[in-house]
Scaffold this active site. Structure first.
Site, PDB file in Angstrom:
ATOM      1  N   ALA A  65      -9.705  -6.300  -8.150  1.00  0.00           N
ATOM      2  CA  ALA A  65      -9.405  -6.141  -6.862  1.00  0.00           C
ATOM      3  C   ALA A  65     -10.735  -6.877  -6.351  1.00  0.00           C
ATOM      4  O   ALA A  65     -11.503  -6.860  -7.206  1.00  0.00           O
ATOM      5  CB  ALA A  65      -8.848  -6.098  -6.342  1.00  0.00           C
ATOM      6  N   ASP A  66     -11.196  -7.498  -5.420  1.00  0.00           N
ATOM      7  CA  ASP A  66     -11.879  -8.320  -4.795  1.00  0.00           C
ATOM      8  C   ASP A  66     -11.944  -7.639  -3.198  1.00  0.00           C
ATOM      9  O   ASP A  66     -11.306  -8.041  -1.804  1.00  0.00           O
ATOM     10  CB  ASP A  66     -13.083  -9.224  -4.854  1.00  0.00           C
ATOM     11  CG  ASP A  66     -14.282  -9.512  -4.132  1.00  0.00           C
ATOM     12  OD1 ASP A  66     -15.258  -9.307  -5.639  1.00  0.00           O
ATOM     13  OD2 ASP A  66     -14.424 -10.376  -3.978  1.00  0.00           O
ATOM     14  N   THR A  67     -13.078  -6.977  -2.653  1.00  0.00           N
ATOM     15  CA  THR A  67     -13.016  -6.713  -1.227  1.00  0.00           C
ATOM     16  C   THR A  67     -14.399  -7.660  -0.841  1.00  0.00           C
ATOM     17  O   THR A  67     -15.755  -7.424  -0.921  1.00  0.00           O
ATOM     18  CB  THR A  67     -13.232  -5.637  -1.130  1.00  0.00           C
ATOM     19  OG1 THR A  67     -11.729  -4.847  -1.431  1.00  0.00           O
ATOM     20  CG2 THR A  67     -13.023  -5.334   0.391  1.00  0.00           C
ATOM     21  N   THR A 101      -8.756  -8.470   1.032  1.00  0.00           N
ATOM     22  CA  THR A 101      -9.126  -7.916  -0.501  1.00  0.00           C
ATOM     23  C   THR A 101      -8.061  -8.990  -1.022  1.00  0.00           C
ATOM     24  O   THR A 101      -6.758  -8.928  -0.986  1.00  0.00           O
ATOM     25  CB  THR A 101      -8.865  -6.619  -0.818  1.00  0.00           C
ATOM     26  OG1 THR A 101      -9.635  -5.485  -0.015  1.00  0.00           O
ATOM     27  CG2 THR A 101      -8.416  -6.066  -2.501  1.00  0.00           C
ATOM     28  N   GLY A 102      -8.541  -9.440  -2.202  1.00  0.00           N
ATOM     29  CA  GLY A 102      -7.443 -10.787  -3.102  1.00  0.00           C
ATOM     30  C   GLY A 102      -7.803  -9.716  -4.185  1.00  0.00           C
ATOM     31  O   GLY A 102      -8.488  -9.262  -4.574  1.00  0.00           O
TER      32      GLY A 102
END
Length: 186
Positions: A65-67, A101-102
């Site tokens: 994930a990336d936020t 978030t992705g």
């Protein structure tokens, strides 16, 4: 079946580890993207993280994930120092911002991905409270200079959307893993 969390984030580890037995293997990728759109950028970075770890663990299910925090069209990353944290929090004070978030799950060669968006409204933050928060050091290593699950919870007037997204991992990821056959632990 094994779940590998491709992240060094203790918050993501806590959320995912609450439901499943996991192993942690932080992705060693540049957290940058040439993609302009914030939603697509977070997804692109999450995908890169997942793909980089999946090659090391064939057969495992990878979660990445990336936020990012978006305020007035600008991405607020992790502050490099207390002064940057102070500026970010002053900007967010009394205003609404978005947390995006992705996420990317790789399972049996299949990629499941998505983007979660949550709106957060901060109360007005007075100077004394701001300085106290800065002194706690909690702002370190956090996008937008705050962690909603900690002391910064007192800044939050309301949220619209997934609380866990603001912490760092949308609860939708847990739901997706159960659909893949993973059983939550007791």
């Amino acid at each position: 079946m094994m779940i590998i969390l491709a992240s060094s984030s203790p918050r993501r580890r806590e959320i995912l580890g609450r439901f499943f037995e996991i192993k942690v293997y932080p992705a060693n990728v540049e957290e940058r993207s040439t993609v302009k759109d914030s939603r697509e950028k977070s997804l692109d970075i999450a995908r890169k993280k997942a793909l980089s770890v999946s090659s090391k663990f064939p057969g495992a299910t990878i979660v990445a994930a990336d936020t990012m925090v978006i305020f007035r069209g600008k991405t607020l990353g992790k502050p490099r120092n207390a002064e940057e944290a102070r500026k970010m929090l002053r900007a967010l004070s009394g205003n609404v911002h978005k947390v995006i978030t992705g996420y990317c799950i790789i399972h049996n060669g299949r990629i499941i991905e998505g983007v979660e968006e949550t709106e957060v409204k901060f109360r007005e933050i007075g100077d004394e409270l701001l300085e106290w928060y800065i002194s706690t050091g909690e702002w370190k290593d956090k996008a937008g200079a705050y962690g909603i699950q900690g002391y910064a919870s007192i800044f939050v007037e309301w949220i619209k959307g997934d609380y866990y997204n603001v912490v760092g991992l949308p609860i939708k990821v847990v739901v997706e893993l159960t659909k893949l056959g993973f059983k939550p632990k007791r």
